[in-house]
Design a protein around this motif. Structure first.
Motif, PDB file in Angstrom:
ATOM      1  N   ALA A  84      10.581   0.562  36.518  1.00  0.00           N
ATOM      2  CA  ALA A  84      10.136   0.060  35.219  1.00  0.00           C
ATOM      3  C   ALA A  84      10.153   1.118  34.122  1.00  0.00           C
ATOM      4  CB  ALA A  84       8.731  -0.531  35.355  1.00  0.00           C
ATOM      5  N   THR A  85      10.152   2.397  34.510  1.00  0.00           N
ATOM      6  CA  THR A  85      10.048   3.456  33.505  1.00  0.00           C
ATOM      7  C   THR A  85      11.337   4.256  33.315  1.00  0.00           C
ATOM      8  OG1 THR A  85       9.203   5.000  35.175  1.00  0.00           O
ATOM      9  CG2 THR A  85       7.580   3.709  33.930  1.00  0.00           C
ATOM     10  N   ILE A  86      12.405   3.886  34.002  1.00  0.00           N
ATOM     11  CA  ILE A  86      13.669   4.611  33.829  1.00  0.00           C
ATOM     12  C   ILE A  86      14.140   4.432  32.383  1.00  0.00           C
ATOM     13  CG2 ILE A  86      16.100   4.699  34.500  1.00  0.00           C
ATOM     14  CD1 ILE A  86      15.313   3.857  37.271  1.00  0.00           C
ATOM     15  N   PRO A  87      14.520   5.543  31.726  1.00  0.00           N
ATOM     16  CA  PRO A  87      14.987   5.429  30.336  1.00  0.00           C
ATOM     17  C   PRO A  87      16.177   4.477  30.213  1.00  0.00           C
ATOM     18  CG  PRO A  87      14.596   7.708  30.927  1.00  0.00           C
ATOM     19  CD  PRO A  87      14.505   6.922  32.191  1.00  0.00           C
ATOM     20  N   GLU A  88      16.265   3.842  29.084  1.00  0.00           N
ATOM     21  CA  GLU A  88      17.357   2.891  28.856  1.00  0.00           C
ATOM     22  C   GLU A  88      18.697   3.618  28.886  1.00  0.00           C
ATOM     23  OE1 GLU A  88      18.753  -0.430  25.543  1.00  0.00           O
ATOM     24  OE2 GLU A  88      16.891   0.708  25.265  1.00  0.00           O
ATOM     25  N   GLY A  89      19.646   3.013  29.568  1.00  0.00           N
ATOM     26  CA  GLY A  89      20.969   3.599  29.681  1.00  0.00           C
ATOM     27  C   GLY A  89      21.158   4.448  30.923  1.00  0.00           C
TER      28      GLY A  89
END
Length: 251
Positions: free
Chosen positions: A124-129
């Motif tokens: 849920a917290t992985i940076p976008e991209g």
């Protein structure tokens, strides 16, 4: 004839008593003479006749045995020196010298440690991209650090608590490290004994390590280097014999 019989019987009994007495005396005398002769022979043979002489004799024997032991010790030392100068002795000495290099002996010296760890994101917290593969330590990252340390002149390398040898295989399975039959979770620590300056320079110059450091700065992966000072690495605890072989036919 009949009147003399009563007087003749007592005289015969007394005579027998005298004969028995003389026989006993002779036997006692024989025993006494035999004992005296035996003691005389012991004296002539030099056997101890009292406690002081016995102690002196035993002390002399101990001194003689000690001298014999010293002589045997000198012979053993001479044989060892001769063996050490022989071809077999030289080969075994070279084997001992090579043992540290191939991981079969403990190694001590100044050391450097490198710690690699995942960025610590959840799905849920992985940076976008970015994907999960972008924020975890991979096998090539760990292998790149190990190769850089070897290139920097490391005398011995340890991953986690295991010594690395020529037959070691560093493999990452999912989010874990599989090394020589054991499984480890991050953070992963690589420790190397050698010249710290040369090993640190090799880490800075290695392209694989440089790429990992760039990713670490971008997504939060851990890359930590520390000089440990004097450190002892254990000997390799596994088997160094190859388990598989392949025959290559030429022509």
């Amino acid at each position: 004839m009949d009147s003399d019989a009563p007087d003749r019987a007592p005289r015969t009994g007394r005579q027998r008593a005298r004969v028995v007495g003389v026989t006993v005396v002779c036997l006692l005398a024989g025993i006494l003479f035999g004992t005296s002769a035996a003691l005389a022979r012991q004296d002539r043979d030099g056997s101890p006749t009292d406690l002081v002489e016995l102690i002196q004799q035993r002390d002399q024997q101990v001194q003689e045995l000690a001298e014999q032991a010293d002589g045997i010790g000198d012979e053993v030392a001479a044989l060892r020196a001769e063996w050490a100068s022989s071809r077999t002795g030289r080969i075994l000495q070279q084997t001992d010298e090579l043992a540290a290099g191939v991981g079969l002996a403990r190694v001590s010296g100044p050391a450097v440690s490198v710690t690699l760890d995942d960025a610590g994101y959840t799905l849920a917290t992985i940076p976008e991209g970015y994907s999960v593969d972008d924020v975890v330590v991979h096998q090539q990252d760990l292998q790149g650090v190990i190769n850089a340390l070897w290139a920097g002149g490391a005398e011995a390398v340890m991953v986690m608590d295991q010594r690395i040898v020529s037959t070691s295989s560093v493999q990452c399975v999912g989010a874990t490290l599989y090394l020589q039959g054991r499984v480890y979770s991050p953070p992963y620590t690589v420790t190397a004994v050698g010249d710290p300056e040369e090993m640190l320079a090799a880490l800075d110059a290695d392209p694989v390590v440089t790429t990992y450091r760039a990713w670490a700065d971008a997504v939060g992966l851990v890359y930590a280097v520390e000089e440990l000072g004097e450190t002892e690495l254990p000997a390799f605890a596994g088997t160094s014999r190859p388990q598989h072989a392949r025959v290559i036919r030429e022509g």
